[in-house]
Design an enzyme around this catalytic site. Structure first.
Site, PDB file in Angstrom:
ATOM      1  N   GLU A 177     113.757 -23.691  46.761  1.00 15.49           N
ATOM      2  CA  GLU A 177     114.521 -22.757  45.928  1.00 15.49           C
ATOM      3  C   GLU A 177     114.974 -23.405  44.625  1.00 15.49           C
ATOM      4  O   GLU A 177     115.967 -23.015  44.026  1.00 15.49           O
ATOM      5  CB  GLU A 177     115.701 -22.184  46.711  1.00 15.49           C
ATOM      6  CG  GLU A 177     115.254 -21.319  47.890  1.00 15.49           C
ATOM      7  CD  GLU A 177     116.302 -20.300  48.329  1.00 15.49           C
ATOM      8  OE1 GLU A 177     117.297 -20.099  47.610  1.00 15.49           O
ATOM      9  OE2 GLU A 177     116.105 -19.698  49.399  1.00 15.49           O
ATOM     10  N   HIS A 182     117.201 -17.840  45.598  1.00 12.92           N
ATOM     11  CA  HIS A 182     116.682 -18.278  44.307  1.00 12.92           C
ATOM     12  C   HIS A 182     115.160 -18.172  44.279  1.00 12.92           C
ATOM     13  O   HIS A 182     114.498 -18.503  45.261  1.00 12.92           O
ATOM     14  CB  HIS A 182     117.054 -19.740  44.021  1.00 12.92           C
ATOM     15  CG  HIS A 182     118.523 -19.979  43.938  1.00 12.92           C
ATOM     16  ND1 HIS A 182     119.331 -20.000  45.042  1.00 12.92           N
ATOM     17  CD2 HIS A 182     119.331 -20.201  42.863  1.00 12.92           C
ATOM     18  CE1 HIS A 182     120.586 -20.226  44.655  1.00 12.92           C
ATOM     19  NE2 HIS A 182     120.600 -20.344  43.350  1.00 12.92           N
ATOM     20  N   LYS A 241     124.595 -14.104  46.315  1.00 14.24           N
ATOM     21  CA  LYS A 241     124.098 -14.636  45.042  1.00 14.24           C
ATOM     22  C   LYS A 241     122.579 -14.492  44.956  1.00 14.24           C
ATOM     23  O   LYS A 241     121.865 -14.825  45.903  1.00 14.24           O
ATOM     24  CB  LYS A 241     124.465 -16.113  44.889  1.00 14.24           C
ATOM     25  CG  LYS A 241     123.937 -16.753  43.603  1.00 14.24           C
ATOM     26  CD  LYS A 241     124.185 -18.252  43.589  1.00 14.24           C
ATOM     27  CE  LYS A 241     123.569 -18.885  42.347  1.00 14.24           C
ATOM     28  NZ  LYS A 241     123.626 -20.362  42.376  1.00 14.24           N
TER      29      LYS A 241
END
Length: 251
Positions: free
Chosen positions: A82, A140, A167
């Site tokens: 990530e 991510h 997130k």
């Protein structure tokens, strides 16, 4: 008394990273960062050369926590898949290191990637709850921006796991991807109850670090001394832009 926590207030909080490789470098970096007065500090532990030494990691985490005063700390081990640094720890060992931080320090947040096995996420969640630590559930993609449905599901997953903050950070190939990220953030803000963090990285995505709060992102990352991801803006510049946006919108 702790400083502001993620999701409090109307302006997104500004977080600056620490990416030093040794304790001495990290603490020197921290001095510079503290002069910039960020709202939150993130320690990117995957840059730390002694990451395999739990006692050394805890020692540095405590030193950061003590020096930071009222500023909350995020403890982050970013995996190489990530966008993080190559480290010697397995996924389970990284989870155990996060758990040790929960148990033995007063760090406010630990980051847990949603790509971890569900049993690892649930284990860390229980340890964090027992020690009053909050978890940022992160996703991510440094290669491209996945579709809207996939990104929205990441925020939903964070909430369904019972974690504290969701997130998403992705890499745009074109401006259309930036619009996708902002649109997903706005939709997620309406669908989930936990605070959200979102950003589009790189040059195209830099604008999301400045106006993401308008769409529902509760935190943005800025450079204090060294960047931890492409597209991060110097903290003084970012603070000025956030103030202008807030004033223009009458907030």
């Amino acid at each position: 008394m702790k400083g502001k926590m993620i999701g409090e207030g109307t302006r997104p909080l500004i977080c600056t990273p620490l990416v030093g490789k040794t304790k001495d470098i990290i603490l020197l970096e921290l001095v510079t960062v503290l002069e910039k007065e960020p709202d939150i500090i993130e320690w990117r532990v995957d840059f730390f050369t002694q990451i395999a030494d739990t006692a050394a990691v805890i020692e540095v985490a405590k030193a950061i926590r003590n020096a930071a005063g009222s500023i909350p700390i995020i403890f982050t081990i970013r995996s190489i898949r990530e966008g993080g640094q190559p480290i010697s720890l397995s996924d389970r060992e990284a989870i155990e290191l996060n758990a040790a931080i929960c148990k033995h320090t007063d760090v406010e947040y630990v980051d847990c990637e949603l790509s971890n096995e569900p049993e690892n996420i649930k284990y860390l969640r229980e340890v964090a709850r027992q020690n009053n630590t909050k978890i940022i559930a992160s996703f991510h993609n440094f290669d491209y921006t996945p579709g809207k449905d996939i990104l929205l599901q990441k925020f939903v997953d964070a909430q369904e796991y019972g974690l504290d903050v969701g997130k998403v950070a992705v890499m745009p190939k074109a401006l259309d991807d930036v619009l996708t990220l902002l649109s997903v953030t706005l939709e997620a803000r309406r669908k989930v109850k936990i605070p959200l963090i979102s950003m589009s990285m790189g040059g195209y995505g830099a604008v999301t670090r400045m106006i993401g709060g308008v769409f529902g992102s509760s935190l943005t990352f800025a450079v204090g001394q060294n960047a931890s991801a492409p597209g991060q803006v110097p903290i003084d510049d970012l603070r000025t832009v956030l103030h202008i946006v807030e004033k223009s919108m009458g907030r």
